[in-house]
Design a protein around this motif. Structure first.
Motif, PDB file in Angstrom:
ATOM      1  N   ASN A   1       0.823  -1.214   0.000  1.00  0.00           N
ATOM      2  CA  ASN A   1       0.000   0.000   0.000  1.00  0.00           C
ATOM      3  C   ASN A   1       0.854   1.259   0.000  1.00  0.00           C
ATOM      4  O   ASN A   1       0.549   2.240  -0.692  1.00  0.00           O
ATOM      5  N   SER A   2       1.944   1.224   0.804  1.00  0.00           N
ATOM      6  CA  SER A   2       2.827   2.388   0.847  1.00  0.00           C
ATOM      7  C   SER A   2       3.457   2.641  -0.514  1.00  0.00           C
ATOM      8  O   SER A   2       3.563   3.780  -0.975  1.00  0.00           O
ATOM      9  N   ILE A   3       3.876   1.570  -1.206  1.00  0.00           N
ATOM     10  CA  ILE A   3       4.463   1.719  -2.536  1.00  0.00           C
ATOM     11  C   ILE A   3       3.408   2.189  -3.535  1.00  0.00           C
ATOM     12  O   ILE A   3       3.685   3.013  -4.418  1.00  0.00           O
ATOM     13  N   PHE A   4       2.184   1.697  -3.382  1.00  0.00           N
ATOM     14  CA  PHE A   4       1.104   2.093  -4.287  1.00  0.00           C
ATOM     15  C   PHE A   4       0.854   3.607  -4.224  1.00  0.00           C
ATOM     16  O   PHE A   4       0.721   4.281  -5.256  1.00  0.00           O
ATOM     17  N   PHE A   5       0.808   4.156  -3.006  1.00  0.00           N
ATOM     18  CA  PHE A   5       0.593   5.592  -2.866  1.00  0.00           C
ATOM     19  C   PHE A   5       1.787   6.403  -3.364  1.00  0.00           C
ATOM     20  O   PHE A   5       1.638   7.525  -3.843  1.00  0.00           O
ATOM     21  N   LEU A   6       2.980   5.805  -3.255  1.00  0.00           N
ATOM     22  CA  LEU A   6       4.173   6.512  -3.729  1.00  0.00           C
ATOM     23  C   LEU A   6       4.223   6.607  -5.249  1.00  0.00           C
ATOM     24  O   LEU A   6       4.872   7.487  -5.799  1.00  0.00           O
ATOM     25  N   ILE A   7       3.566   5.665  -5.932  1.00  0.00           N
ATOM     26  CA  ILE A   7       3.610   5.646  -7.395  1.00  0.00           C
ATOM     27  C   ILE A   7       3.121   6.973  -7.975  1.00  0.00           C
ATOM     28  O   ILE A   7       3.682   7.492  -8.956  1.00  0.00           O
ATOM     29  N   HIS A   8       2.081   7.542  -7.387  1.00  0.00           N
ATOM     30  CA  HIS A   8       1.545   8.814  -7.870  1.00  0.00           C
ATOM     31  C   HIS A   8       2.281  10.003  -7.267  1.00  0.00           C
ATOM     32  O   HIS A   8       2.419  11.046  -7.922  1.00  0.00           O
TER      33      HIS A   8
END
Length: 359
Positions: free
Chosen positions: A185-192
């Motif tokens: 989840n942390s990586i997912f939010f970092l993508i944007h």
């Protein structure tokens, strides 16, 4: 657990063993066990017998607990053989002096007491003193090697059983869904928000997965791999928690040693799991790994409350880690755990010469 009797605790049973061994040697030599017993207790030969028992026993334990660990186990074969031959010669020579002392106390000459045509030092030395000393040392080494082999086999069986248990425990506690989902989840939010940082984090996450699934299946892995794994864990934990935590990792990376997998990681994960959550002051974790004559590994973290049950502190508990250390590095490590109201600290030391070199 029933306390060990002092007779066994201090290994006093070795005394009757060597007494009986020398008595049997004597009884076989003269082919008369009753006459051998009479000579030991009721004749001048008792002095000679006591010299056999005392000084052969000293030679045996000097070889087992000094020469073998200092020279033979360190592959210094030439020095070991030289010192062993010196030990055998000196022991046999002292036993010969027991012959002389027995004759002196009985008021007889060596020829009269022992009934030999020639009782020179050389003839006495190459007789029973030399052969008996060699036989005693050989017997003791055989018993010691057999005992060590049995202990190694038993420890290997325990390690195989422990490996199965720890694999399940690590799948359950170390590689748990909570950590996976939060990291993803942390990586997912970092993508944007920060694509470059997300890409770097994903690479670290991939390295972590590969290490957990493939690289740590051996009983020993390069220490450099374990250090790289710790660095990935630290980076992902910082990303996942995203709190006011200052983490320092001071490490000596230049080494060619190996270590059992997951020994160090458990302490690091525990630090992140139990670090303080202060909002008005700094929360911190300090990790250090240094190598001199030993491997020194330390992990300390700020805490909100004093940890009272340090043995079960953390996921799988330090008790499990201590058990693995006992099996993998028996008598070759020290583990010191300290805690107070603000700090929890673990210090682990492993003997350098017991860590395998993989060069």
């Amino acid at each position: 657990m029933k306390p060990t009797h002092w007779f066994y605790k201090y290994k006093l049973y070795h005394i009757p063993f060597w007494f009986l061994y020398n008595y049997l040697w004597w009884a076989i030599t003269i082919n008369n066990p009753i006459e051998a017993a009479r000579a030991i207790f009721f004749s001048p030969f008792a002095v000679k017998f006591s010299f056999y028992v005392i000084f052969e026993t000293l030679a045996v334990y000097f070889n087992l607990y000094f020469l073998i660990p200092k020279y033979l186990e360190k592959s210094r074969f030439a020095l070991y053989i030289i010192y062993l031959l010196i030990t055998i010669f000196c022991t046999a020579s002292i036993i010969v002096s027991g012959y002389c002392l027995g004759a002196y106390l009985s008021g007889k000459s060596l020829e009269q007491l022992y009934g030999k045509d020639s009782c020179s030092f050389y003839h006495l030395l190459i007789g029973s003193p030399l052969s008996s000393t060699v036989a005693s040392i050989t017997l003791a080494m055989s018993i010691k090697l057999a005992k060590n082999w049995l202990q190694t086999q038993r420890r290997q069986q325990l390690l195989e059983k422990e490996k199965l248990e720890t694999e399940l425990n690590f799948l359950k506690y170390q590689f748990n869904p909570h950590f996976l989902f939060n990291t993803i989840n942390s990586i997912f939010f970092l993508i944007h928000k920060n694509p470059d940082k997300a890409s770097a984090s994903l690479a670290k996450f991939s390295e972590l997965l590969r290490h957990q699934l493939y690289e740590c299946n051996d009983t020993q892995i390069p220490l450099s791999q374990e250090i790289a794994y710790l660095e990935n864990i630290i980076d992902l934990e910082k990303l996942r928690q995203n709190d006011n935590i200052e983490v320092t990792f001071d490490v000596d990376k230049e080494n060619n040693l190996t270590i059992a997998p997951f020994i160090l990681m458990t302490f690091v994960e525990n630090a992140f799991k139990h670090v303080s959550k202060h909002t008005d002051q700094l929360n911190w974790i300090r990790i250090g790994l240094h190598i001199d004559d030993k491997l020194h590994f330390s992990v300390s973290n700020s805490t909100s409350d004093k940890v009272t049950d340090v043995v079960h502190y953390g996921g799988i508990g330090l008790k499990n880690v201590q058990r693995r250390l006992d099996l993998i590095y028996p008598g070759q490590y020290s583990l010191d755990i300290q805690s107070n109201a603000t700090t929890f600290e673990v210090n682990l030391q492993l003997q350098y010469d017991k860590l395998r070199d993989h060069r």
